[in-house]
Design a protein around this motif. Structure first.
Motif, PDB file in Angstrom:
ATOM      1  N   PRO A  16      18.976 -12.000 -11.793  1.00 25.00           N
ATOM      2  CA  PRO A  16      19.791 -10.773 -11.843  1.00 25.00           C
ATOM      3  C   PRO A  16      21.281 -11.088 -11.926  1.00 25.00           C
ATOM      4  O   PRO A  16      21.770 -12.010 -11.272  1.00 25.00           O
ATOM      5  N   GLU A  17      21.987 -10.327 -12.760  1.00 27.44           N
ATOM      6  CA  GLU A  17      23.441 -10.419 -12.894  1.00 27.44           C
ATOM      7  C   GLU A  17      23.968  -8.989 -12.809  1.00 27.44           C
ATOM      8  O   GLU A  17      24.151  -8.333 -13.834  1.00 27.44           O
ATOM      9  N   PRO A  18      24.195  -8.476 -11.603  1.00 27.85           N
ATOM     10  CA  PRO A  18      24.568  -7.063 -11.442  1.00 27.85           C
ATOM     11  C   PRO A  18      25.810  -6.684 -12.254  1.00 27.85           C
ATOM     12  O   PRO A  18      26.793  -7.425 -12.307  1.00 27.85           O
ATOM     13  N   ILE A  48      21.085 -17.577 -21.912  1.00 31.86           N
ATOM     14  CA  ILE A  48      20.215 -16.473 -22.293  1.00 31.86           C
ATOM     15  C   ILE A  48      20.674 -15.270 -21.480  1.00 31.86           C
ATOM     16  O   ILE A  48      21.007 -15.392 -20.294  1.00 31.86           O
ATOM     17  N   TRP A  49      20.686 -14.105 -22.120  1.00 32.46           N
ATOM     18  CA  TRP A  49      21.158 -12.880 -21.470  1.00 32.46           C
ATOM     19  C   TRP A  49      20.274 -11.737 -21.901  1.00 32.46           C
ATOM     20  O   TRP A  49      19.846 -11.686 -23.067  1.00 32.46           O
ATOM     21  N   GLN A  50      19.981 -10.838 -20.971  1.00 34.24           N
ATOM     22  CA  GLN A  50      19.125  -9.699 -21.280  1.00 34.24           C
ATOM     23  C   GLN A  50      19.676  -8.441 -20.617  1.00 34.24           C
ATOM     24  O   GLN A  50      20.206  -8.501 -19.504  1.00 34.24           O
ATOM     25  N   ILE A  51      19.545  -7.305 -21.319  1.00 33.84           N
ATOM     26  CA  ILE A  51      19.975  -6.017 -20.773  1.00 33.84           C
ATOM     27  C   ILE A  51      18.941  -4.955 -21.138  1.00 33.84           C
ATOM     28  O   ILE A  51      18.437  -4.932 -22.266  1.00 33.84           O
ATOM     29  N   THR A  52      18.629  -4.086 -20.159  1.00 36.01           N
ATOM     30  CA  THR A  52      17.684  -2.996 -20.388  1.00 36.01           C
ATOM     31  C   THR A  52      18.445  -1.801 -20.984  1.00 36.01           C
ATOM     32  O   THR A  52      19.683  -1.775 -20.975  1.00 36.01           O
ATOM     33  N   PRO A  53      17.728  -0.793 -21.499  1.00 31.42           N
ATOM     34  CA  PRO A  53      18.389   0.324 -22.180  1.00 31.42           C
ATOM     35  C   PRO A  53      19.426   1.055 -21.325  1.00 31.42           C
ATOM     36  O   PRO A  53      19.277   1.205 -20.112  1.00 31.42           O
ATOM     37  N   GLY A  54      20.462   1.512 -22.025  1.00 26.55           N
ATOM     38  CA  GLY A  54      21.568   2.232 -21.426  1.00 26.55           C
ATOM     39  C   GLY A  54      22.818   1.995 -22.255  1.00 26.55           C
ATOM     40  O   GLY A  54      22.751   1.379 -23.326  1.00 26.55           O
ATOM     41  N   VAL A  55      23.950   2.482 -21.761  1.00 25.68           N
ATOM     42  CA  VAL A  55      25.229   2.307 -22.450  1.00 25.68           C
ATOM     43  C   VAL A  55      26.216   1.675 -21.477  1.00 25.68           C
ATOM     44  O   VAL A  55      26.399   2.176 -20.363  1.00 25.68           O
ATOM     45  N   VAL A  56      26.831   0.562 -21.903  1.00 29.08           N
ATOM     46  CA  VAL A  56      27.794  -0.154 -21.062  1.00 29.08           C
ATOM     47  C   VAL A  56      29.013  -0.552 -21.886  1.00 29.08           C
ATOM     48  O   VAL A  56      28.935  -0.666 -23.108  1.00 29.08           O
TER      49      VAL A  56
END
Length: 117
Positions: A16-18, A48-56
């Motif tokens: 996790p990378e808050p 490696i980097w991963q992000i779940t759906p949303g807007v940032v």
């Protein structure tokens, strides 16, 4: 890591990378990642980097990445709108202010340069 290596990106375990709550525009995106190599001076990072759906939103480093899975639209302030999906390579410039709209959980492999040369 001091030796050459290979890693199967789709199966790699990530930590996790808050996100800073101020970066979240909408949704409940969650970020995970893993640094797989870093130069001795800390200026070059591979990972490696991963992000779940949303807007940032984000302010970028000098980065080249390849999307492994998922999709997103990346709006660069004063620049192009990048639509990325599996197999796409993208380059972001240090200081680019971006808005990421993540449509499907996106996983990327990246090479980043940070700090001054």
């Amino acid at each position: 890591m001091t030796h050459s290596f290979a890693l199967h990106i789709p199966d790699a375990d990530l930590e996790p990378e808050p996100l800073d709550p101020e970066q979240i525009v909408s949704g409940t995106p969650e970020v995970t990642g893993k640094v797989v190599w870093e130069s001795a001076d800390g200026r070059q990072i591979r990972g490696i980097w991963q992000i779940t759906p949303g807007v940032v939103t984000d302010t970028e480093a000098d980065e080249l990445f390849v999307v492994i899975s998922g999709s997103a639209t990346i709006e660069v302030a004063g620049g192009p709108v990048l639509r990325v999906g599996p197999g796409d390579m993208a380059v972001l410039r240090a200081g680019d202010r971006t808005t990421w709209t993540v449509h499907e959980t996106l996983r990327k492999a990246y090479a980043m340069n940070v700090g001054s040369a």
